[in-house]
Design a protein around this motif. Structure first.
Motif, PDB file in Angstrom:
ATOM      1  N   UNK A 144      38.901  14.125  47.022  1.00  0.00           N
ATOM      2  CA  UNK A 144      40.185  14.485  47.624  1.00  0.00           C
ATOM      3  C   UNK A 144      40.767  15.677  46.882  1.00  0.00           C
ATOM      4  N   UNK A 145      42.104  15.811  46.910  1.00  0.00           N
ATOM      5  CA  UNK A 145      42.755  17.005  46.363  1.00  0.00           C
ATOM      6  C   UNK A 145      42.508  17.191  44.869  1.00  0.00           C
ATOM      7  N   UNK A 146      42.459  16.093  44.117  1.00  0.00           N
ATOM      8  CA  UNK A 146      42.280  16.221  42.672  1.00  0.00           C
ATOM      9  C   UNK A 146      40.829  16.457  42.270  1.00  0.00           C
ATOM     10  N   UNK A 147      39.953  16.498  43.284  1.00  0.00           N
ATOM     11  CA  UNK A 147      38.535  16.780  43.057  1.00  0.00           C
ATOM     12  C   UNK A 147      37.852  15.719  42.190  1.00  0.00           C
ATOM     13  N   UNK A 148      38.451  14.537  42.152  1.00  0.00           N
ATOM     14  CA  UNK A 148      37.846  13.422  41.432  1.00  0.00           C
ATOM     15  C   UNK A 148      36.981  12.617  42.392  1.00  0.00           C
ATOM     16  N   UNK A 149      35.742  12.375  42.002  1.00  0.00           N
ATOM     17  CA  UNK A 149      34.832  11.654  42.875  1.00  0.00           C
ATOM     18  C   UNK A 149      35.047  10.146  42.824  1.00  0.00           C
ATOM     19  N   UNK A 150      34.984   9.514  43.976  1.00  0.00           N
ATOM     20  CA  UNK A 150      35.116   8.063  44.078  1.00  0.00           C
ATOM     21  C   UNK A 150      33.924   7.534  44.868  1.00  0.00           C
ATOM     22  N   UNK A 151      33.054   6.768  44.195  1.00  0.00           N
ATOM     23  CA  UNK A 151      31.892   6.211  44.877  1.00  0.00           C
ATOM     24  C   UNK A 151      32.344   5.180  45.905  1.00  0.00           C
ATOM     25  N   UNK A 152      31.833   5.311  47.124  1.00  0.00           N
ATOM     26  CA  UNK A 152      32.211   4.380  48.185  1.00  0.00           C
ATOM     27  C   UNK A 152      31.405   3.094  48.066  1.00  0.00           C
ATOM     28  N   UNK A 153      32.118   1.969  48.211  1.00  0.00           N
ATOM     29  CA  UNK A 153      31.514   0.647  48.114  1.00  0.00           C
ATOM     30  C   UNK A 153      31.907  -0.164  49.345  1.00  0.00           C
ATOM     31  N   UNK A 154      31.613  -1.467  49.297  1.00  0.00           N
ATOM     32  CA  UNK A 154      32.027  -2.348  50.384  1.00  0.00           C
ATOM     33  C   UNK A 154      33.444  -2.860  50.168  1.00  0.00           C
ATOM     34  N   UNK A 155      34.143  -2.276  49.216  1.00  0.00           N
ATOM     35  CA  UNK A 155      35.571  -2.500  49.033  1.00  0.00           C
ATOM     36  C   UNK A 155      36.292  -1.184  49.312  1.00  0.00           C
ATOM     37  N   UNK A 156      37.518  -1.256  49.791  1.00  0.00           N
ATOM     38  CA  UNK A 156      38.240  -0.065  50.224  1.00  0.00           C
ATOM     39  C   UNK A 156      38.488   0.925  49.087  1.00  0.00           C
ATOM     40  N   UNK A 157      38.266   2.194  49.403  1.00  0.00           N
ATOM     41  CA  UNK A 157      38.667   3.290  48.524  1.00  0.00           C
ATOM     42  C   UNK A 157      39.762   4.056  49.263  1.00  0.00           C
ATOM     43  N   UNK A 158      40.974   4.096  48.676  1.00  0.00           N
ATOM     44  CA  UNK A 158      42.140   4.629  49.391  1.00  0.00           C
ATOM     45  C   UNK A 158      42.541   5.991  48.843  1.00  0.00           C
ATOM     46  N   UNK A 159      42.923   6.878  49.771  1.00  0.00           N
ATOM     47  CA  UNK A 159      43.382   8.225  49.412  1.00  0.00           C
ATOM     48  C   UNK A 159      44.736   8.464  50.081  1.00  0.00           C
ATOM     49  N   UNK A 160      45.670   9.026  49.312  1.00  0.00           N
ATOM     50  CA  UNK A 160      46.939   9.443  49.903  1.00  0.00           C
ATOM     51  C   UNK A 160      46.698  10.658  50.783  1.00  0.00           C
ATOM     52  N   UNK A 161      47.408  10.710  51.894  1.00  0.00           N
ATOM     53  CA  UNK A 161      47.274  11.857  52.788  1.00  0.00           C
ATOM     54  C   UNK A 161      48.016  13.051  52.213  1.00  0.00           C
ATOM     55  N   UNK A 162      47.295  14.113  51.947  1.00  0.00           N
ATOM     56  CA  UNK A 162      47.902  15.334  51.400  1.00  0.00           C
ATOM     57  C   UNK A 162      48.016  16.351  52.523  1.00  0.00           C
TER      58      UNK A 162
END
Length: 244
Positions: free
Chosen positions: A80-98
């Motif tokens: 996302x905006x902060x360029x931090x990677x988040x590995x996707x799993x079978x649990x939710x990964x949430x991002x604020x809408x920028x």
């Protein structure tokens, strides 16, 4: 003679030595035949157990390091905006809408643009021996931010041709920011992912009749492929991604 005495007499009958030798000469050995039957039963039981274990292994899904059943052996990471990677799993990964930088003078060049929410969430795949990655979204599109000069903005026909549908600019600036519509599918070489960063543009949640799904298909250098679906849930001020 009563019945009991008859049974005792029958049970007491033994094979004569001569008859036993004749049967052995013809290849029949009672003790050997009994041993064969016992061995057959033993190996038959072993084969049955081995067959059951093989079926269990064939139907057992791949278990990831996180304990989730997951057939794909590649990893999908969202940025996302902060360029931090988040590995996707079978649990939710949430991002604020920028979307604050997209609010203001927003012009649709073609005049028939869809009502979409432009996010800055992009995807990246990692793994071994990967040749290319194919993405497809069922609702929405992939977009690319582009910088345009005043002269480029003046050529509206070319903007429409290149599917640059939205424009915005800062006050007193000669440069414009455009949003290029890539489409609902695209393919990228594994080694070129850093040069091809496309974000998600999705419909508002109150206009959806079905969930948003992104299909990711990875093709390996040996020609084989694997795929993984991502479900996108959109709320008023955030979106979440989860492996299906």
């Amino acid at each position: 003679m009563d019945e009991r005495k008859i049974k005792d007499a029958v049970n007491s009958i033994e094979m004569s030595k001569a008859m036993e030798n004749r049967l052995k000469t013809k290849g029949f050995d009672p003790n050997r035949e009994k041993s064969r039957q016992t061995n057959f039963k033993k190996w038959g039981s072993v084969a049955s157990v081995a067959g059951i274990l093989l079926l269990l292994l064939i139907n057992l899904p791949f278990i990831s390091n996180y304990g989730n059943s997951q057939m794909a052996t590649f990893t999908i990471t969202a940025y996302a905006a902060d360029n931090t990677g988040h590995e996707l799993l079978k649990e939710k990964t949430t991002f604020d809408l920028a979307t604050l930088d997209r609010i203001g003078v927003l012009t649709s060049i073609s005049g028939d643009g869809d009502n979409l929410i432009f996010t800055n969430v992009s995807l990246d795949v990692s793994g071994e021996n990967i040749d290319s990655i194919f993405y497809e979204i069922n609702k929405g599109t992939f977009i690319e931010d582009v910088i345009l000069s005043k002269e480029e903005v003046a050529n509206w026909d070319k903007l429409v041709q290149e599917k640059i549908n939205y424009l915005t600019n800062a006050p007193n600036s000669e440069m414009f920011r455009g949003i290029k519509d890539i489409g609902n599918t695209f393919t990228v070489k594994y080694s070129e992912q850093q040069q091809t960063k496309y974000s998600l543009a999705i419909p508002p949640h109150n206009s959806l009749e079905e969930e948003i799904v992104i299909n990711v298909t990875v093709t390996y250098t040996d020609g084989t492929s694997e795929q993984q679906d991502i479900v996108v849930n959109q709320e008023s001020d955030s979106i979440s991604l989860v492996l299906d």
